[in-house]
Structures are given as C-alpha cells and as structure tokens.
Write a protein that holds these residues in place. Structure first.
Motif, short mmCIF file in Angstrom:
data_model
loop_
_atom_site.label_atom_id
_atom_site.label_comp_id
_atom_site.label_asym_id
_atom_site.label_seq_id
_atom_site.Cartn_x
_atom_site.Cartn_y
_atom_site.Cartn_z
N ARG A 8 0.79 -0.97 -0.07
CA ARG A 8 0.17 0.08 -0.11
C ARG A 8 0.92 1.17 0.07
NH1 ARG A 8 -4.80 -0.24 2.81
NH2 ARG A 8 -6.19 -1.93 1.94
N ARG A 49 -16.73 6.18 15.83
CA ARG A 49 -17.13 7.52 16.06
C ARG A 49 -16.74 7.91 17.46
NH1 ARG A 49 -17.30 6.92 11.65
NH2 ARG A 49 -18.94 7.17 10.11
N SER A 101 5.04 7.16 12.37
CA SER A 101 4.87 7.11 10.96
C SER A 101 6.49 7.04 10.23
CB SER A 101 3.95 7.93 10.34
OG SER A 101 4.51 9.31 9.96
N LYS A 104 8.70 4.29 11.25
CA LYS A 104 7.97 3.08 10.38
C LYS A 104 8.77 3.21 9.05
CE LYS A 104 5.10 1.61 7.14
NZ LYS A 104 4.94 1.83 5.72
N LEU B 610 -6.19 16.96 12.00
CA LEU B 610 -6.86 15.73 11.56
C LEU B 610 -6.12 15.28 10.39
CD1 LEU B 610 -10.55 16.10 11.92
CD2 LEU B 610 -9.10 15.14 13.34
N GLU B 612 -2.92 15.55 9.49
CA GLU B 612 -1.51 15.08 9.60
C GLU B 612 -1.91 13.67 10.29
OE1 GLU B 612 1.35 16.36 9.31
OE2 GLU B 612 0.59 18.19 8.07
N VAL B 613 -2.92 13.55 11.15
CA VAL B 613 -3.16 12.41 11.90
C VAL B 613 -3.59 11.22 10.78
CG1 VAL B 613 -4.54 11.03 13.46
CG2 VAL B 613 -3.67 13.43 14.22
N ALA B 616 -0.46 10.15 8.90
CA ALA B 616 0.20 9.37 9.46
C ALA B 616 -0.48 7.79 9.68
CB ALA B 616 0.67 9.81 10.98
N VAL B 617 -1.47 7.68 10.01
CA VAL B 617 -1.94 6.53 10.15
C VAL B 617 -2.09 5.74 8.76
CG1 VAL B 617 -4.49 5.32 10.36
CG2 VAL B 617 -3.56 7.15 12.03
N SER B 618 -2.44 6.54 7.65
CA SER B 618 -2.37 5.84 6.34
C SER B 618 -0.99 5.43 5.93
CB SER B 618 -2.99 6.76 5.28
OG SER B 618 -2.08 7.35 4.50
N GLU B 619 0.00 6.13 6.53
CA GLU B 619 1.43 5.92 6.08
C GLU B 619 1.89 4.54 6.91
OE1 GLU B 619 4.12 7.58 4.56
OE2 GLU B 619 5.40 5.77 5.23
N ILE B 620 1.19 4.27 8.07
CA ILE B 620 1.78 2.92 8.84
C ILE B 620 0.79 1.96 8.24
CG2 ILE B 620 1.86 1.94 11.13
CD1 ILE B 620 1.95 4.89 12.23
N ASN B 621 -0.41 1.91 8.30
CA ASN B 621 -1.38 0.93 7.95
C ASN B 621 -1.69 1.10 6.82
OD1 ASN B 621 -1.11 0.04 10.51
ND2 ASN B 621 -3.41 -0.30 11.00
N GLY B 622 -1.54 1.69 5.82
CA GLY B 622 -1.71 1.50 4.38
C GLY B 622 -3.35 2.00 4.00
N ILE B 623 -3.81 2.34 5.15
CA ILE B 623 -5.47 2.46 5.16
C ILE B 623 -5.56 3.95 4.04
CG2 ILE B 623 -5.76 3.80 7.01
CD1 ILE B 623 -8.41 2.70 7.08
N ILE B 628 -10.09 7.73 6.15
CA ILE B 628 -9.62 7.77 7.63
C ILE B 628 -10.00 9.43 7.99
CG2 ILE B 628 -7.28 8.16 7.33
CD1 ILE B 628 -8.72 6.40 10.63
N GLN B 631 -13.75 10.06 8.26
CA GLN B 631 -14.38 9.52 9.72
C GLN B 631 -13.81 10.34 10.96
OE1 GLN B 631 -12.83 5.36 9.55
NE2 GLN B 631 -14.83 4.85 8.98
N LEU B 632 -12.45 10.55 10.98
CA LEU B 632 -12.26 11.49 11.95
C LEU B 632 -12.88 12.84 11.91
CD1 LEU B 632 -8.38 10.99 11.90
CD2 LEU B 632 -9.79 10.44 13.91
#
Lengths: 388, 697
Positions: A8, A49, A101, A104, B610, B612-613, B616-623, B628, B631-632
């Motif tokens: 990904r 949520r 990140s 990682k 939001l 940035e967060v 970072a989340v997409s960077e780590i988990n690829g979502i 995300i 949703q946030l």
C-alpha cells in the motif's frame, strides 16, 4: 501485515519506498507490529465515532519505584491518556502519530537516523496554515521518548540514535561493526562511544583492565588521558560529557556485567554531579523503563567530596557559591528513596549545603596540574575511600 | 470688589498707628506716607461686571481665538435649544460660520446661529444680548442648559472688543408680525446695551422681496421661518478641526439631543446635517424651590431680607421644597427661635442659628421629577447615529441628590470602533484614499479611521513596509493591497484609549477633562473586570466610546466657563454605578465574543491536525487517507458540537438568548459597520475634509 503495508505504501508515498529491503529481523518485525497496532487503534476509534486516544506510560518521579532488591529504578504502571480531541493534547497526539510514521519509514528502509534527523524528516508546515508540525527539536525529543515507552521499544529498535557524546580509552580491544579497535591506541582523542552499543554492534574481544574510571567531562578526561592514567593503573577511562547519554551508560553497564569490571565515578561536587552518579547507579527517572539494561547498582562515587576543600588544601578562590536552584535540587536528591537511607550520602549532601559552595573536579588543578591523576584519585582508590 | 480695595487701604493706613503703640519704627522711610486716604479714595470706584469680564475673558471661555469661536457657537446654540424646548417647539438650528475679509490679515469669522424658537419680544432683545448677568434662568431652579445669563452677551462683547462690530439680532415672533432687527453694542462701563440702528429703536424688516434686500444690506442671513431668532456675531477667532472644535461640539450635541436637527455650514463651505432621530420633545422640566440643604448662610440671609412672608415658619414653608409646617417647627425649635417670630426681626445671629438647625434637622430629599433625562432608548439611538460600533448599551440611574440639588446620571457606551479599520473593504479603502486630501499616509489613516491614533497608524505603515510620509494619492494598487493586509493584521485594540463624551444638561463639555468628576470616576472604575485593558487610574484601552450625561437643576461646574463637573461624593457614586451598569453588559458581550472566537479556534485546531493524523495512520497501516480523514472529521464535528453547548466561563450551559443582556442594548452586525463608514464618506458629499469629523469619535 507488514507485507500489506509495503504494498500500500508504494501507492501512498512513492519516493519513500524506493529501496525495498530484505527480510526484516524479528526485532524490527516486532516494532512494526507495535506501530501497526497504534495506527489500528485510531482506525477502530474513528470507525466507532469515538475519540482516538493512546495510553502513554508516565515518565515522571510519580511513576517510578525504587526496587530495593534489584537496587535500581523501575517504571510503575501509571499511564497518561492522550486524546486527539482535546485542545491541549491534540497537537502532541498528532506529533506522536507523526513520529510513529517516521520510525515506520526508517525500519522499512532499514536506515538509522539521529533524533535530529527524524525531526527534520517530520518537520513541515501543516497544510493550509503557517503552523509547523514541530517548532523545534526540543518539541520533538520528548515525543520520541513518549513513542519509545508507548511501543515499549528501545530507541535503537526505532532505528534512532542520539547525538554521540562521550569517549573511551584503556586496556580494551573491541569490535565495532566488524572493525577491530584497540582502545589503548587511540591517541589523544580516544574512541568515541557510539549511541548504539548493543552486542550486534560492539563486541568485546580482549580486556586487561581491572576497573573503569568514569569522569564527568571531556576536560578532566583529557587530563587523565594525557597523564596515561589508564596505563599506569591498568583501567578503562570514560567520560559522558556531563549527563552521560544512553550509549555511554549502556556501555558502562556491559563492561560491568559482562567483563565484571567495577565502575568508579569522578564527578563534580554539586547536585548535578550527584544526579549523574544517581543516573549511572540507579537509572534515570525519564528512562526508567531502560534501567534494567543501564543501571549499575554497584557503581561507586569517588569524588569530589564536600570535605575536599580542606582535605586537599585547595585555595578559597575555587569555591562556587550555591544558588537557590542548587539548594532546592540538593534537597530533592537527598529525598530520593535510593539516597534517603544512606547515612554517608545524607552527611555528604548536608555538608555541601552547610558549606554553601560547590566544587568542580578542575578545582584540584589549583594544587597542581596533575594532582588529580597522581595523588587524588590513586589515594581514594587505595584507601577505598568512596561513597556507595 | 470695591469693598476689598477699601479694606486693603485701611490696613495700610493703620501701619503708622501701630508704631505709636510702642513698637519703634525701624527706618524713617516707613513713616512717610505715600498716599493719603483721601487721595486713594479718588481711585476707588465701582467695577462693572462687564468690565471685569472684559479683562478676565478666560473665565468665560474666551482664552484663545479657537476657543472663542467655539464658545460663541456654543452659547448661541445652547440658548436657542433652551428657548425652543421651553416653548415646546422641536428645535431646528442653522449654524453658519464664514471667514470675513479684513485688512490686517487677522482671522475673523462671522458666526450666524438661527433657531425656529418662539422669538424674542423686541423690547427684551437688547437686554438679553447686551447686558451681562441678565436672564431668566439664574433665579429659578430648573434644568436648563444656560444658567447665569452671561454667555451670549459675553460672546457679543468679545466680538465687539476684537472686531468693533456690533451684535446683530433678528427675531420674529409670529407670522403676523414683521421680524425685528437690532444692532447692539454693550457699554462695558455701565453694563448696558446700546442700540445702534434705527435711532436706538431697531428696525422692522418687512416681509418679502424688500425685506430680503435689507437683510442682504446688513450682511446677515435669514432662513424663512414663521418664528425664530438669528444672532450674528463677528469676532476674531481661529477655525480648526479636531478636539475642542465647533464640529466636535455640534456632533456631540446631536448625540445628546436626538430631537434636534442641526444644519451646519463650516468656513470652507462644507455642509453637514444632523437630522433628528426622535420626533418627541423631552418632557418639560419642572421648576422647583430650593432645598434647605442646598442653601448657604449668605443666601439664607438674603432670602430672609427679600421675603414677603410675615413669620419664619411661613417663610420656610413657602420658600423651600420639602418643608412642611411640622418640619419648619422642628427647625425653629432646634434653632431656639420662636416659630412665629417675624422675618423682619431675624438678625444675622438668628439666621446662623436657623442655618445650623436646618443642617441638623432631617428633611426628606427634594422631588426629583424636575429632571428630564435623555432616556436609555434615545441615548442608544443618538450614539448609534454618530458613533460606529458593534455594541451599544445605555443606563439611566434613578435620580439622586447632592447638597439638596436633585440630579440624575446617564451613561451610554459604544464598543467596536476599530472595526472600521479592520473590516474596511478594498473598494471602500480605494474610495477613501481617492477622497482624502491628507498629505501623508499617516495623516490619512489617523484622520479617516476611528480609533487610529498616530501610534496605531505608524504600526500599520510599518507592517505594510511603507514610508511614513508617502502621499496617499501616490499609492499604487499593489501598495493598497499591502496597506489593507496591514490594517487587518495589526492589532489596534490596545493602541487606542476610551473616548469620553461628557455632558451636563445635554451640553457637551469639551475641555478640562482631567479636572472633571466624570473623567476621574471613569478612571477609578475597574474596567478590567469587564474585559478591557486598563492601567491603574487611567482610561481603559480599546475601541470604546462612553458618553456620560449629568442632568440637574444646578450642575456644579468648577468654573464659569462650564467645562468640568465638580466632584461631589454623591455625584461620583452615581457615576460609578452608572458606568458599572453599562460595563457589566459590555463584559457579557466581550466574554461571549471571546467564547465564540475560542470555539472557532478549537474547531480549527482539530481540523488542522486531523489531516496530519490521517496521513500518519495511512502511512503506517496503508489505509486510505481520505477515508480515515472523513471518519475523524465526523468525530470532530460531534465533539465540537458538544463543546458549543458546554463551554461557558463558569461551566454552565449557555443560553444563546439576547435577553441575557437585559434591556437597552443594541448589537450591530459587524458587516453593517463597514456600510456605516462608507455611508458617512458619501454623506460628506465627496468632500474628504468631513472624514475628519469621524475621527472625533
């Protein structure tokens, strides 16, 4: 999980994934899983949520416990909850995620960088504003430490190292990433102790030394090195440039545990010097989670002592008056549980407070340039005159 | 005055007699008399009031040419308004100031003030305009603008002294009678008017074409009215805008008198109209008798002499308010005077006893219905008409009493003056720059925008990186952009201090702010509690205007020129309470505004992080980052919506109801303030000079 991430990743940020690495070491794999878990918690919370949060073990005096059996500081199990949707925590939540990140990326590419390097890697202005993700490195460093405790990963496991600080000379031959280094042939500069000194980086080959003398600063260390103290007394000589960094502490710990060398410290006679000793001996409050592999409960405090002005007949002009912070700090240190029960230490700190002045190791030079190497230290060692 | 001189000369005469009483003279010179009592008596004579004031013109507000012009306009307008109100006519006033030519290069101005009042009976005109200390207002206790009857005649005297021109008065009593015209000089020696035209009788001006020609010939004007009076005075003066100017006076008068229409033409030919916002006259103030507490011994003796009442009891009951026969009896008992003793037989000592007794006797406060406040609603209207702002509040205190004189305090407050500079649009700014004749940019800024002083102007110019002395006409389009940016970015709130408008019986007080009880009380009030910055015992800072009105049957001025109110503790207390009343409302407004701003910042902050967060989340988990993030964002909305309700200073649930401010508060949409500014610029008929008037507020 990791595999999926890499795939990904290529789509998300192409330049970062140019060099695919070989198979990951189990240690890196474990860290990657930890990181993924952190990100997953945010995704789950957002999906439900809820306000995403993370529980970071508290790095403060309130959350350390002195383990009197092991004789070092252990971290308690108190945690601080950090929310994304809290005005005072939103920014540090964001920063923690950024550090995660960043590490990682480092693990993925099998690169190591300094904490300053990571700071630059992550520093950019937030989209649509003039605000920077990190204003300065001072804002980044604590977040890195938070991430360490959060993931219960060591700094080197995050592929990070601190600025190198501290040197070593002495009767020791070691191997550093395959290069053999004879620490008795290091000239005037000495061997710079790297930030990561784990067995996979440094291995001890041969050691003739009988003990380790750790001094506070570079200047004193130079004095001992020039006088070849380590040769005449058959020892290893280290310094940590003030508060010793983790590399130095870890190396001292390995010398002590693996080679069974006693550690003696020659530090300034002031609250700062006492605290350096305390950190070497019991571990630091901030990095209490690393005490296990850093603290040396048997380390001895050789000097300088509060009685040294009279004992060594030093001139009055070497005294430095204590200021209010010094007094406050000294009283704090006296109350640390690991000092509280030691009469000799209580007497020592009280004596300093009564004196109303502090002494630096360099003060001994006022007697004679080599007084510290030729008389003071040998006398303390032979008389076994130290504080424990 | 005469008395004093006599006493002085006596003491000199007594010097030799002292030496006879055994004290040896030190030198022979002391013995020689410089003058004899007889020779000195030759120089001792009456001083007329007019002569006294001619020499001491500063006591009446004629210290300098600039102030002389203001005082003249002020006295004429005050008299006109008093006359109209007394007659029950909605006042309409015309003020025209013209520069007149003269040979010496001195500045001379002709001031013409006309009203639509009842007019003055021809016989009375010379006395009113040509005799000092002649008037209807001194001898009664009733709320009015004028008090002593000095003002307008003093202005005429000043004109005569400086230019030699007589006062010209034209007055018309009704449609049926012709207007009467007088030219009057004041005889300063005798304090008597001297009529120059028509062989001491004045002339009638016939209506129609013929009359117009006569008017023209005499160098005056007349705006056709059924009744009214016009006074024209020519005097040596100086016309200048800014603080303490005629413009300021008229504008402030318009605020405190919302029922008045003023037409003003200044020496440069600019016309400005202040139209009335209230179509109803203030109720007629009642005349009251003096209250015993407010009378001094000397006055009491005088009144005793003048009275026609036979007994002391009757005298007390008839001459004073709140004295019933039983109160009078108690006073007499306390004084040890028979309550039937004749007023003619009361000597100085008995009078003193009565005076002391009055102070000791409990007498209820005077009736306070003799005072007519402006009223909270009209204060709001008046302020809003003239001062641009976002928030207006007014408070009228219940009447109170000082030294036996009833009085009432009213306070109005306008907040948000900087908004003009902050919210001005590019088009408006261009228009304003086009219209200005300011020579430097700094001058332009401080003249055009409310609340920008030289300091704030410098700040803006520095921010815009321009030269201080650059001419506004030379600004290029790009420069204007920079200027606009700078104006919006610089925080001006702290650069300005509160603007204080002081009024006594609806008359603006423009001088001696420091010595006035109103200013002093404002400084002693703690404005920090209401969210303003204030250094200790200083005026608070911020874009804020406060008007304070003291209405009383007798306003205690510190001097004859009526510039400052004296500090009686009772007055200060009422002032403080009034200021606190509007202050509390301002505090509420500011707190709410701050809270809204705070919530906005809060939401912004989350939104900022939001991204940035999510990254970072997409960077780590690829979502997927957008998923995300969206949703946030939903979570953020829910969280801040909660905060909207929750956040109050005291943690209470906030009720977004206007009623929370209570009555008499006016909140203006900030966007309207901009329009207000533009409207004013347009109203000035494209003439930039009038922009400066706004600066006064």
């Amino acid at each position: 999980m990791a595999k999926k991430t890499v795939r990904r990743k290529k789509m998300a940020a192409a330049p970062a994934a140019k060099k695919p690495r070989g198979p990951m070491s189990p240690r890196d794999q474990r860290t990657m899983d930890q990181l993924a878990g952190l990100a997953e918690s945010v995704i789950v919370a957002a999906d439900k949520r809820r306000d995403p949060h993370m529980d970071i073990p508290t790095r403060a005096l309130s959350n350390v416990r002195f383990n009197s059996a092991k004789r070092f500081i252990e971290m308690g199990n108190k945690t601080n909850r950090r929310h994304l949707f809290n005005l005072s925590q939103a920014k540090s939540f964001m920063q923690t995620m950024l550090v995660a990140s960043g590490t990682k990326q480092l693990i993925e590419q099998d690169k190591t960088t300094s904490i300053r390097g990571l700071y630059y890697l992550l520093k950019h202005s937030i989209e649509g504003t003039k605000e920077e993700t990190f204003a300065d490195q001072g804002e980044c460093d604590p977040v890195i430490e938070d991430t360490e405790v959060l993931l219960s990963a060591l700094r080197e496991e995050l592929h990070l190292y601190a600025q190198k600080k501290g040197d070593m000379v002495g009767e020791l031959i070691l191997e550093d990433r395959g290069d053999e280094i004879d620490c008795s042939r290091m000239g005037s500069g000495g061997y710079g102790i790297p930030s990561i000194v784990e067995p996979d980086v440094i291995r001890f080959k041969k050691c003739n030394a009988k003990f380790v003398l750790h001094v506070e600063k570079d200047t004193v260390w130079q004095r001992f090195n020039e006088d070849k103290f380590w040769r005449t007394h058959n020892c290893i000589l280290t310094h940590g440039g003030g508060q010793p960094p983790r590399g130095v502490r870890r190396l001292l710990h390995r010398l002590h545990t693996e080679l069974k060398l006693p550690i003696y410290c020659l530090l300034d006679n002031d609250p700062w010097g006492y605290y350096i000793y305390s950190v070497i001996k019991q571990g630091s409050i901030n990095l209490a989670f690393e005490s296990q592999r850093m603290a040396i409960p048997d380390a001895k405090y050789l000097g300088l002592r509060s009685i040294d002005l009279e004992r060594c007949g030093l001139s009055e002009s070497v005294k430095i008056n204590l200021n209010d912070t010094d007094r406050k700090r000294a009283k704090q240190i006296a109350n640390y549980p690991w000092f509280a029960k030691k009469k000799a230490w209580q007497k020592e700190i009280k004596q300093m407070l009564d004196n109303g002045f502090k002494l630096e190791v360099e003060a001994l030079i006022s007697r004679d340039i080599s007084y510290v190497t030729e008389e003071y230290t040998p006398a303390r060692l032979s008389e076994q005159d130290w504080l424990d | 005055m005469t008395k004093k001189k006599v006493r002085v000369s006596r003491s000199r005469n007594s010097a030799p007699s002292q030496s006879e009483n055994g004290k040896a003279p030190k030198s022979p010179e002391r013995l020689r008399r410089r003058a004899t009592a007889e020779s000195m008596a030759a120089g001792q004579r009456d001083i007329s009031v007019s002569e006294f004031f001619a020499k001491n013109r500063h006591l009446l507000g004629f210290d300098n040419p600039r102030k002389a012009l203001l005082t003249t306009v002020k006295e004429a307008v005050d008299n006109a308004l008093d006359a109209c109100e007394e007659a029950g006519i909605l006042p309409e006033i015309w003020v025209h100031i013209q520069r007149t030519t003269n040979g010496n290069g001195q500045d001379r101005y002709k001031v013409g003030v006309q009203d639509n009042g009842p007019g003055i009976v021809a016989k009375q005109i010379p006395l009113i305009f040509g005799k000092l200390l002649y008037g209807s207002k001194f001898h009664r206790l009733r709320m009015s603008r004028g008090q002593q009857g000095i003002g307008i005649s003093a202005a005429g005297m000043y004109g005569l002294l400086t230019t030699g021109k007589p006062v010209k008065i034209m007055s018309k009593v009704s449609v049926r009678t012709p207007a009467h015209y007088y030219e009057i000089q004041i005889d300063t020696k005798r304090n008597l008017p001297e009529i120059i035209n028509g062989r001491g009788e004045g002339v009638d001006i016939p209506p129609g074409q013929k009359g117009a020609a006569t008017i023209e010939k005499h160098g005056i004007e007349w705006i056709e009215q059924d009744h009214g009076t016009r006074v024209t005075i020519e005097l040596e003066a100086k016309y200048q805008r800014g603080r303490g100017s005629v413009d300021e006076y008229l504008e402030q008068t318009a605020i405190a008198n919302p029922h008045v229409t003023i037409h003003y033409e200044d020496p440069e030919g600019n016309k400005r109209d202040y139209s009335r916002v209230a179509e109803v006259l203030p109720p007629e103030p009642k005349e009251i008798k003096p209250h015993p507490y407010g009378v001094e011994l000397g006055r009491l003796v005088g009144m005793l002499k003048e009275t026609k009442e036979p007994t002391i009891t009757q005298f007390l009951v008839k001459s004073f308010s709140r004295v019933s026969p039983s109160v009078a009896r108690r006073i007499c008992e306390e004084a040890g005077v028979s309550n039937r003793s004749s007023t003619k037989r009361i000597g100085r000592e008995e009078a003193d006893m009565v005076y002391q007794a009055i102070q000791k006797t409990k007498i209820s406060n005077p009736a306070t219905d003799c005072i007519c406040p402006i009223g909270e609603e009209l204060i709001l209207k008046g302020l809003h008409q003239v001062v641009p702002g976002e928030f207006f509040a007014a408070a009228t205190r219940p009447p109170s009493v000082y030294r036996g004189n009833p009085f009432q305090i009213e306070v109005g407050l306008a907040y948000g003056g900087t908004s003009t500079a902050h919210r001005v649009t590019r088009e408006t700014l261009c228009e304003l720059i086009d219209q200005t004749d300011a020579r430097t940019l700094r001058q332009f800024l401080s003249m055009t925008f409310d609340g920008i002083g030289p300091d704030a102007a410098d700040k803006i110019i520095k921010e815009a990186r321009m030269r201080t002395r650059i001419s506004p006409g030379k600004l290029k389009a790009k420069d204007i952009d920079h200027l606009l940016d700078a104006m919006q970015n610089v925080n001006l709130d702290d650069g300005q201090t509160m603007n204080v408008l002081r009024y006594a019986n609806r008359v603006p007080l423009q001088f001696q702010a420091g010595g006035c009880a109103i200013t002093q009380t404002i400084m002693q009030t703690n404005w920090r509690a209401y969210g303003l910055n204030q250094a200790r015992n200083q005026l608070p800072r911020g874009p804020i205007t406060v008007m304070v009105h003291m209405a009383s049957v007798w306003v205690p001025f510190t001097s004859e020129s009526k510039e400052a109110v004296a500090s009686y503790p009772e007055i200060q207390k009422e002032l403080r309470l009034g200021l606190q009343a509007v202050g509390r409302k301002l505090g509420m407004f500011l707190r709410r505004r701050r809270r809204v701003k705070h919530e906005g910042e809060r939401r912004n902050m989350f939104l900022r992080y939001l991204g940035e967060v999510a990254g970072a989340v997409s960077e780590i988990n690829g979502i997927d980052k957008q998923t995300i993030y969206d949703q946030l964002l939903l979570v953020a909305r829910r969280k801040t919506a909660e905060a909207d309700v929750k956040l109050d200073d005291r943690g209470r649930v906030v009720d977004e109801d206007e009623a929370e401010f209570g009555a008499n508060v006016l909140i203006v949409d900030p966007e309207d303030v901009n329009e207000q500014l533009l409207a004013r610029a347009k109203a000035s008929g494209g003439d930039p000079e009038t922009d400066e008037q706004k600066k006064l507020f």
